[in-house]
Enzyme design. Structure first.
Site, short mmCIF file in Angstrom:
data_model
loop_
_atom_site.label_atom_id
_atom_site.label_comp_id
_atom_site.label_asym_id
_atom_site.label_seq_id
_atom_site.Cartn_x
_atom_site.Cartn_y
_atom_site.Cartn_z
N ARG A 69 0.82 -1.21 0.00
CA ARG A 69 0.00 0.00 0.00
C ARG A 69 0.86 1.26 0.00
O ARG A 69 0.47 2.29 -0.53
CB ARG A 69 -0.89 -0.02 1.27
CG ARG A 69 -2.06 0.92 1.27
CD ARG A 69 -2.78 0.92 2.63
NE ARG A 69 -2.87 -0.37 3.26
CZ ARG A 69 -3.91 -1.21 3.15
NH1 ARG A 69 -4.96 -0.87 2.42
NH2 ARG A 69 -3.90 -2.37 3.77
N TYR A 70 2.01 1.20 0.65
CA TYR A 70 2.87 2.37 0.81
C TYR A 70 4.19 2.13 0.06
O TYR A 70 4.61 0.98 -0.11
CB TYR A 70 3.17 2.61 2.30
CG TYR A 70 1.93 2.80 3.15
CD1 TYR A 70 1.25 4.01 3.16
CD2 TYR A 70 1.44 1.75 3.94
CE1 TYR A 70 0.11 4.18 3.93
CE2 TYR A 70 0.30 1.92 4.72
CZ TYR A 70 -0.36 3.14 4.71
OH TYR A 70 -1.49 3.30 5.48
N ARG A 73 7.26 0.14 2.21
CA ARG A 73 7.04 -1.03 3.06
C ARG A 73 5.94 -1.90 2.48
O ARG A 73 5.10 -1.44 1.70
CB ARG A 73 6.71 -0.62 4.49
CG ARG A 73 5.52 0.31 4.62
CD ARG A 73 5.64 1.11 5.93
NE ARG A 73 4.50 1.97 6.19
CZ ARG A 73 4.36 3.19 5.71
NH1 ARG A 73 5.26 3.71 4.88
NH2 ARG A 73 3.31 3.93 6.03
N CYS A 82 -4.40 -17.63 14.28
CA CYS A 82 -4.00 -16.86 15.46
C CYS A 82 -4.16 -17.74 16.70
O CYS A 82 -4.92 -18.72 16.66
CB CYS A 82 -4.90 -15.64 15.64
SG CYS A 82 -4.94 -14.56 14.22
N CYS A 86 -10.00 -12.61 17.96
CA CYS A 86 -10.58 -11.40 18.54
C CYS A 86 -11.90 -11.14 17.83
O CYS A 86 -11.95 -11.12 16.59
CB CYS A 86 -9.64 -10.22 18.36
SG CYS A 86 -7.94 -10.57 18.87
N CYS A 89 -11.93 -8.41 15.13
CA CYS A 89 -10.80 -8.44 14.19
C CYS A 89 -11.12 -7.75 12.86
O CYS A 89 -12.13 -8.04 12.23
CB CYS A 89 -10.39 -9.88 13.94
SG CYS A 89 -9.06 -10.02 12.72
N ARG A 91 -9.58 -8.29 10.17
CA ARG A 91 -9.45 -9.27 9.09
C ARG A 91 -10.28 -10.52 9.40
O ARG A 91 -9.90 -11.64 9.07
CB ARG A 91 -7.98 -9.67 8.88
CG ARG A 91 -7.12 -8.56 8.34
CD ARG A 91 -5.85 -9.07 7.67
NE ARG A 91 -5.08 -7.93 7.19
CZ ARG A 91 -3.93 -7.49 7.73
NH1 ARG A 91 -3.40 -8.16 8.74
NH2 ARG A 91 -3.34 -6.44 7.25
N ASP A 250 -12.04 -0.54 13.12
CA ASP A 250 -12.39 -0.65 11.71
C ASP A 250 -13.83 -1.16 11.56
O ASP A 250 -14.41 -1.70 12.49
CB ASP A 250 -11.41 -1.60 11.00
CG ASP A 250 -10.00 -1.05 11.01
OD1 ASP A 250 -9.84 0.12 10.60
OD2 ASP A 250 -9.07 -1.76 11.43
N ASP A 287 -7.57 3.95 9.93
CA ASP A 287 -7.36 3.37 8.61
C ASP A 287 -8.56 3.77 7.78
O ASP A 287 -9.68 3.32 8.05
CB ASP A 287 -7.25 1.84 8.70
CG ASP A 287 -5.82 1.37 8.56
OD1 ASP A 287 -5.21 1.68 7.52
OD2 ASP A 287 -5.33 0.70 9.48
N LYS A 294 -3.55 4.98 6.37
CA LYS A 294 -3.70 5.23 7.81
C LYS A 294 -3.28 6.67 8.09
O LYS A 294 -2.23 7.10 7.63
CB LYS A 294 -2.76 4.26 8.54
CG LYS A 294 -2.94 4.18 10.02
CD LYS A 294 -1.89 3.27 10.65
CE LYS A 294 -2.27 1.81 10.55
NZ LYS A 294 -1.58 1.11 9.49
S1 SF4 Z 1 -6.90 -8.94 15.69
FE1 SF4 Z 1 -7.33 -10.56 14.17
S2 SF4 Z 1 -5.34 -11.03 13.28
FE2 SF4 Z 1 -4.93 -9.97 15.21
S3 SF4 Z 1 -4.74 -11.60 16.79
FE3 SF4 Z 1 -6.88 -10.92 16.78
S4 SF4 Z 1 -7.91 -12.37 15.40
FE4 SF4 Z 1 -5.71 -12.52 14.95
#
Ligand code: SF4
Length: 319
Positions: A69-70, A73, A82, A86, A89, A91, A250, A287, A294
């Protein structure tokens, strides 16, 4: 708006490590640890502003596992699993969907090697520390061997989610030979996540000379309180972690119950200015939905029209 259709999350299952489960207070209906990791019916409430790919990873992905994206980097997502999932999350549509295979990793390394403008590779996912130390070491060593890569940054939840996995072998994997800078950005949202075991794991990393940063997601019902944020950021600094980013949440699908307004976030950040050492102040960032990038969205102190600047106590001064 309520929609009876379940979110099309890449992982619908609940996943919580024993280390984090032990931090939940079962007598507290609003426990901030449970709220982050225990599935809730509120995730079924989809709202129009929800997005399947809230930060536009797909639009900036030239090949599998790479987000560019940048200019200086690139993100590399070697693994999408993971230690915990979460509930907020960003993603959540992708996590849980496996890992890049050796050919895909080789293609990603070739992509980086062919672009001398890339100074930094950010390993993210998923959680890159889910890789076995031997595989992680091989990947970091290969990245470090690319002459124009000056920095490898690793984003992880592992020291907090499963501190026992921060073994000597894993710490060694983060220290390539010949030496190159490897920084670790630890995801932490609430001071209770910094258990004695997590602090010991973080100390193993800091003692090995690995620079530590933190990332925190601002979440309604978890840390949308100046006192909670202050306690968290002070604890991070005590553990030799520089608070780096405070992320505005997000617009991932099924996460509206975690979101608060930008004005509320800015007021919280402003409340910390003056009462908290500068070392412990992260940059509050958004973001921009869709992938435009961002940007800092913290409080303003300078009124250009009036030519005045506001002090931490709310007094105005001509400058
Ligand atoms: S925010 Fe998403 S990518 Fe990061 S640890 Fe939690 S579940 Fe995994």
């Amino acid at each position: 708006m309520t929609n009876s259709k379940a979110p099309t999350a890449g992982r619908d299952q609940q996943l919580l490590t024993p280390a984090l489960a032990a931090l939940i207070d079962p007598t507290d209906a609003n426990d901030p640890i449970a709220r982050q990791f225990v599935a809730s019916a509120a995730e079924l409430d989809l709202v129009p502003e929800d997005l399947a790919d809230p930060i536009g990873d797909e639009s900036y992905s030239p090949l599998k596992g790479v987000v560019h994206r940048y200019p200086d980097r690139v993100l590399l997502k070697p693994v999408l699993v993971c230690p915990v999932y979460c509930r907020f999350c960003f993603r959540r549509e992708q996590v849980g969907k496996g890992a890049m295979n050796p050919a895909e990793i080789a293609a990603a390394l070739a992509y980086v090697a062919a672009r001398p403008e890339l100074r930094e590779v950010i390993l993210t996912g998923g959680d890159p520390l889910m890789l076995a130390p031997r595989r992680l070491a091989a990947l970091i060593t290969a990245l470090a061997a690319i002459p124009h890569v000056e920095l490898v940054r690793v984003h992880t939840r592992m020291p907090i989610a499963d501190p026992a996995r921060i073994t000597p072998a894993l710490v060694r994997a983060l220290r390539p030979k010949p030496a190159k800078a490897v920084w670790l950005a630890v995801h932490a949202n609430h001071p209770r996540e910094l258990s004695p075991e997590a602090c010991a794991a973080l100390a193993r990393l800091a003692d090995a000379g690995i620079p530590l940063l933190s990332q925190t997601v601002l979440l309604k019902g978890v840390n949308d309180d100046a006192g909670v944020l202050e306690t968290l950021f002070r604890a991070l600094v005590r553990n030799r972690i520089k608070p780096y980013y405070l992320h505005h949440p997000d617009r991932a699908r099924g996460t509206a119950h975690f979101r608060l307004g930008l004005a509320e976030g800015r007021a919280l950040v402003k409340a910390l200015r003056g009462r908290l050492t500068g070392i412990a102040q992260p940059t509050y960032v958004l973001d921009i939905p869709g992938g435009a990038g961002k940007v800092p969205v913290g409080a303003d102190y300078w009124d250009e029209g009036e030519g005045v600047v506001e002090d931490p106590d709310g007094g105005w001064h001509r400058y």
